[in-house]
Design a protein around this motif. Structure first.
Motif, PDB file in Angstrom:
ATOM      1  N   GLY A  32      -8.782   8.967   3.557  1.00  0.00           N
ATOM      2  CA  GLY A  32      -7.608   9.261   2.756  1.00  0.00           C
ATOM      3  C   GLY A  32      -7.478   8.415   1.512  1.00  0.00           C
ATOM      4  O   GLY A  32      -6.433   8.444   0.849  1.00  0.00           O
ATOM      5  N   ARG A  33      -8.516   7.635   1.168  1.00  0.00           N
ATOM      6  CA  ARG A  33      -8.466   6.802  -0.030  1.00  0.00           C
ATOM      7  C   ARG A  33      -8.493   7.663  -1.277  1.00  0.00           C
ATOM      8  O   ARG A  33      -9.308   8.580  -1.387  1.00  0.00           O
ATOM      9  CB  ARG A  33      -9.642   5.825  -0.064  1.00  0.00           C
ATOM     10  CG  ARG A  33      -9.474   4.603   0.812  1.00  0.00           C
ATOM     11  CD  ARG A  33     -10.636   3.641   0.639  1.00  0.00           C
ATOM     12  NE  ARG A  33     -11.816   4.150   1.313  1.00  0.00           N
ATOM     13  CZ  ARG A  33     -12.344   3.605   2.411  1.00  0.00           C
ATOM     14  NH1 ARG A  33     -11.793   2.520   2.943  1.00  0.00           N
ATOM     15  NH2 ARG A  33     -13.412   4.130   2.967  1.00  0.00           N
ATOM     16  N   THR A  34      -7.627   7.369  -2.218  1.00  0.00           N
ATOM     17  CA  THR A  34      -7.636   8.036  -3.510  1.00  0.00           C
ATOM     18  C   THR A  34      -8.464   7.210  -4.497  1.00  0.00           C
ATOM     19  O   THR A  34      -9.058   6.195  -4.134  1.00  0.00           O
ATOM     20  CB  THR A  34      -6.209   8.205  -4.054  1.00  0.00           C
ATOM     21  OG1 THR A  34      -5.708   6.917  -4.467  1.00  0.00           O
ATOM     22  CG2 THR A  34      -5.285   8.804  -2.994  1.00  0.00           C
TER      23      THR A  34
ATOM     24  N   GLY B 215      -6.478   3.581   7.146  1.00  0.00           N
ATOM     25  CA  GLY B 215      -7.044   3.056   5.914  1.00  0.00           C
ATOM     26  C   GLY B 215      -6.151   2.025   5.258  1.00  0.00           C
ATOM     27  O   GLY B 215      -6.618   0.966   4.818  1.00  0.00           O
ATOM     28  N   ALA B 216      -4.854   2.321   5.191  1.00  0.00           N
ATOM     29  CA  ALA B 216      -3.906   1.373   4.596  1.00  0.00           C
ATOM     30  C   ALA B 216      -3.866   0.078   5.390  1.00  0.00           C
ATOM     31  O   ALA B 216      -3.854  -1.028   4.825  1.00  0.00           O
ATOM     32  CB  ALA B 216      -2.521   2.005   4.518  1.00  0.00           C
TER      33      ALA B 216
ATOM     34  N   VAL C 173       1.063   5.584   0.938  1.00  0.00           N
ATOM     35  CA  VAL C 173       0.552   6.831   1.500  1.00  0.00           C
ATOM     36  C   VAL C 173       1.371   7.975   0.932  1.00  0.00           C
ATOM     37  O   VAL C 173       2.580   8.087   1.200  1.00  0.00           O
ATOM     38  CB  VAL C 173       0.622   6.845   3.039  1.00  0.00           C
ATOM     39  CG1 VAL C 173       0.203   8.224   3.572  1.00  0.00           C
ATOM     40  CG2 VAL C 173      -0.260   5.770   3.644  1.00  0.00           C
TER      41      VAL C 173
ATOM     42  N   VAL D 164      -9.677  12.744  -2.026  1.00  0.00           N
ATOM     43  CA  VAL D 164      -9.678  11.623  -1.092  1.00  0.00           C
ATOM     44  C   VAL D 164     -11.013  11.570  -0.361  1.00  0.00           C
ATOM     45  O   VAL D 164     -11.751  12.559  -0.312  1.00  0.00           O
ATOM     46  CB  VAL D 164      -8.532  11.728  -0.056  1.00  0.00           C
ATOM     47  CG1 VAL D 164      -7.176  11.614  -0.729  1.00  0.00           C
ATOM     48  CG2 VAL D 164      -8.628  13.035   0.743  1.00  0.00           C
TER      49      VAL D 164
ATOM     50  N   THR E 109       0.854  -1.186   0.000  1.00  0.00           N
ATOM     51  CA  THR E 109       0.000   0.000   0.000  1.00  0.00           C
ATOM     52  C   THR E 109       0.889   1.234   0.000  1.00  0.00           C
ATOM     53  O   THR E 109       2.094   1.166   0.288  1.00  0.00           O
ATOM     54  CB  THR E 109      -0.932   0.045   1.231  1.00  0.00           C
ATOM     55  OG1 THR E 109      -0.138  -0.013   2.419  1.00  0.00           O
ATOM     56  CG2 THR E 109      -1.929  -1.098   1.210  1.00  0.00           C
TER      57      THR E 109
ATOM     58  N   ALA F  61      -5.086   8.063   7.018  1.00  0.00           N
ATOM     59  CA  ALA F  61      -4.548   7.327   5.871  1.00  0.00           C
ATOM     60  C   ALA F  61      -3.857   6.047   6.322  1.00  0.00           C
ATOM     61  O   ALA F  61      -3.971   5.000   5.672  1.00  0.00           O
ATOM     62  CB  ALA F  61      -3.585   8.209   5.090  1.00  0.00           C
TER      63      ALA F  61
ATOM     64  N   TYR G 259      -3.267   5.902  -0.790  1.00  0.00           N
ATOM     65  CA  TYR G 259      -3.845   6.883   0.115  1.00  0.00           C
ATOM     66  C   TYR G 259      -3.053   8.181   0.013  1.00  0.00           C
ATOM     67  O   TYR G 259      -1.892   8.186  -0.423  1.00  0.00           O
ATOM     68  CB  TYR G 259      -3.838   6.352   1.551  1.00  0.00           C
ATOM     69  CG  TYR G 259      -4.763   5.184   1.766  1.00  0.00           C
ATOM     70  CD1 TYR G 259      -5.997   5.363   2.387  1.00  0.00           C
ATOM     71  CD2 TYR G 259      -4.430   3.911   1.322  1.00  0.00           C
ATOM     72  CE1 TYR G 259      -6.868   4.307   2.575  1.00  0.00           C
ATOM     73  CE2 TYR G 259      -5.305   2.839   1.499  1.00  0.00           C
ATOM     74  CZ  TYR G 259      -6.511   3.042   2.126  1.00  0.00           C
ATOM     75  OH  TYR G 259      -7.381   2.007   2.297  1.00  0.00           O
TER      76      TYR G 259
END
Length: 296
Positions: free
Chosen positions: A247-249, A286-287, A105, A243, A103, A283, A255
């Motif tokens: 923080g997801r792109t 999230g990751a 960031v 995002v 993942t 973020a 992220y």
């Protein structure tokens, strides 16, 4: 090298993301090339328990704290390129090595483009700034200048209770329809700015120069790194990465945190150390959640 999370950027967002991941023993690598948006600032403000602390001291303390977590590695190196290959990311580093991460960031921040005014760059972060929350209190009871017509009403409303007097230097820009007065206005183009008598002397194309204690202006923002473009990330109208709350792109497993990104409900990035830390933490969460869901 391989890691669970690659964190690109060593400012508040990236450092907080690393701490959050270190606390749960998740393997993370921080890439810190020594480039920081607030490098020119002598003291950071509006950060509880750190109000007035030099940013370099803050970063040094953060690195010392991260050293206690064996799963976190900080590399003083620049990422030159990032590509997604399946369920992982391959990062090419400036020392010739590569890093593979499950993942990502992004916390590389933005770059400020200032108006082409002679001497302004030398004052940026000291006698010229963007954020009244971070920079205005120290100039309480003084004459404060605002550069630009478009943002004049916004700055006048924020700085009115702080300044003894405001002068708007439109630099040839029209004032917005929301302008209601309450400040001196000079519409001539600005020729140059320079330190003078503990403040700033502003030389104009016509008339007498103006003396103020500090200047506030809104710079144009640009992504400081090419990774949003390389990864095809969706952007907001501001030019910052779009995002969600975590923080997801728009790219799976990627992220973004800090002032290079914001949710679409915001008009622009909330440029502050505290907000960057909060985004970095989200973020990282999230990751980590993405990896947990994948059974990793």
């Amino acid at each position: 090298m391989q890691t669970d999370v690659a964190i690109v950027g060593g400012g508040p967002a990236g450092l907080q993301a690393a701490l959050t991941l270190g606390r749960i023993h998740r393997k993370a690598v921080v890439l810190d090339d020594g480039t920081y948006r607030n490098a020119a600032v002598a003291h950071m403000h509006n950060v509880l328990t750190n109000d007035g602390r030099p940013p370099a001291d803050y970063r040094a303390a953060a690195h010392q704290e991260l050293a206690a977590y064996d799963s976190v590695t900080v590399l003083r190196v620049r990422a030159d390129a990032i590509e997604q290959t399946g369920d992982s990311f391959r990062l090419r580093l400036s020392d010739g090595s590569e890093l593979t991460a499950r993942t990502l960031v992004l916390a590389t921040g933005v770059r400020d483009e200032l108006p082409p005014i002679d001497g302004l760059g030398a004052l940026w972060g000291d006698l010229a700034a963007q954020c009244p929350f971070c920079h205005a209190h120290e100039f309480s009871g003084t004459r404060i200048g605002v550069i630009g017509g478009e943002s004049a009403a916004h700055y006048a409303a924020m700085l009115g209770p702080i300044a003894s007097e405001l002068v708007v230097l439109t630099n040839g820009e029209p004032l917005p329809p929301t302008w209601r007065g309450g400040a001196q206005v000079r519409a001539e183009p600005i020729v140059s700015v320079e330190p003078h008598a503990g403040g700033v002397r502003v030389r104009l194309a016509a008339g007498e120069p103006e003396q103020v204690s500090v200047l506030f202006l809104r710079p144009t923002l640009h992504q400081s790194a090419p990774f949003a473009e390389q990864l095809g990330l969706e952007l907001n109208p501001s030019g910052c990465v779009r995002v969600d709350e975590f923080g997801r792109t728009s790219t799976p497993r990627a992220y973004a945190a800090g002032d290079l990104a914001h949710q679409p409900t915001f008009p622009g990035p909330m440029a502050s150390v505290v907000m960057a830390q909060a985004m970095g933490q989200m973020a990282a969460l999230g990751a980590h959640s993405t990896l947990m869901e994948a059974g990793l």
